[in-house]
Design a protein around this motif. Structure first.
Motif, PDB file in Angstrom:
ATOM      1  N   MET A 178      -8.702  -0.947  -6.511  1.00 33.31           N
ATOM      2  CA  MET A 178      -8.046   0.313  -6.226  1.00 33.31           C
ATOM      3  C   MET A 178      -6.539   0.119  -6.021  1.00 33.31           C
ATOM      4  SD  MET A 178      -8.786   3.371  -6.012  1.00 33.31           S
ATOM      5  CE  MET A 178      -8.360   4.930  -5.369  1.00 33.31           C
ATOM      6  N   ILE A 179      -6.189  -0.961  -5.346  1.00 30.75           N
ATOM      7  CA  ILE A 179      -4.762  -1.237  -5.140  1.00 30.75           C
ATOM      8  C   ILE A 179      -4.082  -1.467  -6.483  1.00 30.75           C
ATOM      9  CG2 ILE A 179      -3.140  -2.901  -4.164  1.00 30.75           C
ATOM     10  CD1 ILE A 179      -5.056  -3.218  -1.830  1.00 30.75           C
ATOM     11  N   PHE A 180      -4.805  -2.106  -7.415  1.00 32.98           N
ATOM     12  CA  PHE A 180      -4.245  -2.337  -8.748  1.00 32.98           C
ATOM     13  C   PHE A 180      -3.915  -1.013  -9.432  1.00 32.98           C
ATOM     14  CE2 PHE A 180      -4.943  -2.703 -13.333  1.00 32.98           C
ATOM     15  CZ  PHE A 180      -3.933  -3.599 -13.638  1.00 32.98           C
ATOM     16  N   LEU A 181      -4.797  -0.026  -9.307  1.00 38.23           N
ATOM     17  CA  LEU A 181      -4.548   1.270  -9.937  1.00 38.23           C
ATOM     18  C   LEU A 181      -3.333   1.964  -9.318  1.00 38.23           C
ATOM     19  CD1 LEU A 181      -8.148   2.688 -10.353  1.00 38.23           C
ATOM     20  CD2 LEU A 181      -6.597   1.940 -12.135  1.00 38.23           C
ATOM     21  N   VAL A 182      -3.215   1.899  -8.010  1.00 34.38           N
ATOM     22  CA  VAL A 182      -2.061   2.517  -7.345  1.00 34.38           C
ATOM     23  C   VAL A 182      -0.774   1.843  -7.810  1.00 34.38           C
ATOM     24  CG1 VAL A 182      -0.944   2.875  -5.119  1.00 34.38           C
ATOM     25  CG2 VAL A 182      -3.404   3.256  -5.351  1.00 34.38           C
ATOM     26  N   ALA A 183      -0.788   0.503  -7.856  1.00 37.17           N
ATOM     27  CA  ALA A 183       0.397  -0.219  -8.312  1.00 37.17           C
ATOM     28  C   ALA A 183       0.715   0.117  -9.765  1.00 37.17           C
ATOM     29  CB  ALA A 183       0.190  -1.721  -8.141  1.00 37.17           C
ATOM     30  N   ALA A 184      -0.307   0.234 -10.602  1.00 37.76           N
ATOM     31  CA  ALA A 184      -0.090   0.563 -12.013  1.00 37.76           C
ATOM     32  C   ALA A 184       0.527   1.955 -12.162  1.00 37.76           C
ATOM     33  CB  ALA A 184      -1.406   0.477 -12.776  1.00 37.76           C
ATOM     34  N   PHE A 185       0.039   2.919 -11.406  1.00 36.83           N
ATOM     35  CA  PHE A 185       0.601   4.269 -11.492  1.00 36.83           C
ATOM     36  C   PHE A 185       2.039   4.317 -10.973  1.00 36.83           C
ATOM     37  CE2 PHE A 185      -3.862   5.970 -11.655  1.00 36.83           C
ATOM     38  CZ  PHE A 185      -3.733   6.508 -12.927  1.00 36.83           C
ATOM     39  N   LEU A 186       2.331   3.572  -9.913  1.00 36.20           N
ATOM     40  CA  LEU A 186       3.702   3.517  -9.415  1.00 36.20           C
ATOM     41  C   LEU A 186       4.631   2.896 -10.446  1.00 36.20           C
ATOM     42  CD1 LEU A 186       3.235   2.482  -5.690  1.00 36.20           C
ATOM     43  CD2 LEU A 186       4.278   4.577  -6.537  1.00 36.20           C
ATOM     44  N   LEU A 187       4.189   1.795 -11.048  1.00 37.39           N
ATOM     45  CA  LEU A 187       4.998   1.136 -12.063  1.00 37.39           C
ATOM     46  C   LEU A 187       5.190   2.042 -13.269  1.00 37.39           C
ATOM     47  CD1 LEU A 187       6.423  -1.490 -12.829  1.00 37.39           C
ATOM     48  CD2 LEU A 187       4.281  -2.267 -13.807  1.00 37.39           C
ATOM     49  N   LEU A 188       4.140   2.720 -13.676  1.00 39.79           N
ATOM     50  CA  LEU A 188       4.232   3.636 -14.816  1.00 39.79           C
ATOM     51  C   LEU A 188       5.233   4.750 -14.524  1.00 39.79           C
ATOM     52  CD1 LEU A 188       3.069   4.258 -17.623  1.00 39.79           C
ATOM     53  CD2 LEU A 188       1.382   5.697 -16.488  1.00 39.79           C
ATOM     54  N   GLY A 189       5.201   5.284 -13.314  1.00 40.80           N
ATOM     55  CA  GLY A 189       6.145   6.338 -12.947  1.00 40.80           C
ATOM     56  C   GLY A 189       7.577   5.856 -12.972  1.00 40.80           C
ATOM     57  N   VAL A 190       7.787   4.628 -12.521  1.00 31.45           N
ATOM     58  CA  VAL A 190       9.146   4.071 -12.505  1.00 31.45           C
ATOM     59  C   VAL A 190       9.622   3.800 -13.924  1.00 31.45           C
ATOM     60  CG1 VAL A 190      10.482   2.038 -11.847  1.00 31.45           C
ATOM     61  CG2 VAL A 190       8.968   3.122 -10.188  1.00 31.45           C
ATOM     62  N   LEU A 191       8.732   3.312 -14.784  1.00 35.70           N
ATOM     63  CA  LEU A 191       9.131   2.953 -16.144  1.00 35.70           C
ATOM     64  C   LEU A 191       9.243   4.156 -17.071  1.00 35.70           C
ATOM     65  CD1 LEU A 191       7.066  -0.307 -16.672  1.00 35.70           C
ATOM     66  CD2 LEU A 191       9.482  -0.093 -16.135  1.00 35.70           C
ATOM     67  N   VAL A 192       8.421   5.168 -16.873  1.00 35.97           N
ATOM     68  CA  VAL A 192       8.418   6.315 -17.781  1.00 35.97           C
ATOM     69  C   VAL A 192       9.401   7.388 -17.329  1.00 35.97           C
ATOM     70  CG1 VAL A 192       6.978   8.166 -18.721  1.00 35.97           C
ATOM     71  CG2 VAL A 192       6.082   5.869 -18.562  1.00 35.97           C
ATOM     72  N   GLY A 193       9.707   7.437 -16.051  1.00 33.26           N
ATOM     73  CA  GLY A 193      10.609   8.458 -15.534  1.00 33.26           C
ATOM     74  C   GLY A 193      12.002   8.411 -16.150  1.00 33.26           C
ATOM     75  N   PRO A 194      12.682   7.258 -16.110  1.00 31.83           N
ATOM     76  CA  PRO A 194      14.034   7.201 -16.684  1.00 31.83           C
ATOM     77  C   PRO A 194      14.104   7.490 -18.187  1.00 31.83           C
ATOM     78  CG  PRO A 194      13.727   5.405 -15.152  1.00 31.83           C
ATOM     79  CD  PRO A 194      12.388   6.068 -15.324  1.00 31.83           C
ATOM     80  N   PRO A 195      13.180   6.985 -19.023  1.00 37.23           N
ATOM     81  CA  PRO A 195      13.291   7.307 -20.452  1.00 37.23           C
ATOM     82  C   PRO A 195      13.160   8.799 -20.744  1.00 37.23           C
ATOM     83  CG  PRO A 195      11.910   5.393 -20.204  1.00 37.23           C
ATOM     84  CD  PRO A 195      12.185   5.926 -18.827  1.00 37.23           C
ATOM     85  N   ALA A 196      12.494   9.522 -19.879  1.00 33.84           N
ATOM     86  CA  ALA A 196      12.377  10.961 -20.101  1.00 33.84           C
ATOM     87  C   ALA A 196      13.730  11.645 -19.966  1.00 33.84           C
ATOM     88  CB  ALA A 196      11.382  11.557 -19.114  1.00 33.84           C
ATOM     89  N   GLN A 197      14.658  11.015 -19.246  1.00 32.69           N
ATOM     90  CA  GLN A 197      15.979  11.591 -19.034  1.00 32.69           C
ATOM     91  C   GLN A 197      17.022  11.045 -20.008  1.00 32.69           C
ATOM     92  OE1 GLN A 197      16.180  14.056 -16.849  1.00 32.69           O
ATOM     93  NE2 GLN A 197      14.033  13.714 -16.338  1.00 32.69           N
ATOM     94  N   LEU A 198      16.693   9.975 -20.712  1.00 37.55           N
ATOM     95  CA  LEU A 198      17.651   9.363 -21.632  1.00 37.55           C
ATOM     96  C   LEU A 198      17.541   9.990 -23.015  1.00 37.55           C
ATOM     97  CD1 LEU A 198      17.194   5.599 -20.728  1.00 37.55           C
ATOM     98  CD2 LEU A 198      19.104   7.070 -20.130  1.00 37.55           C
TER      99      LEU A 198
END
Length: 53
Positions: A1-21
């Protein structure tokens, strides 16, 4: 479960900026990252193959 939370946090950090570029920045950056991942994968496969032999 911790792995899923970490994966979603990482995905949010990585996908968030490209949406603005702009695509002129996002596409080359994605190409560079993809090329690095391909090189890394090839090196790991070669290394594992040599260790088995």
């Amino acid at each position: 479960m911790i792995f899923l939370v970490a994966a979603f946090l990482l995905l949010g950090v990585l996908v968030g900026p490209p949406a603005q570029l702009p695509p002129e920045v996002t596409v080359p950056a994605a190409a560079v990252i993809s090329a690095w991942l391909l090189v890394f994968t090839a090196r790991e496969r070669i290394r594992r193959h040599r260790q088995r032999s």
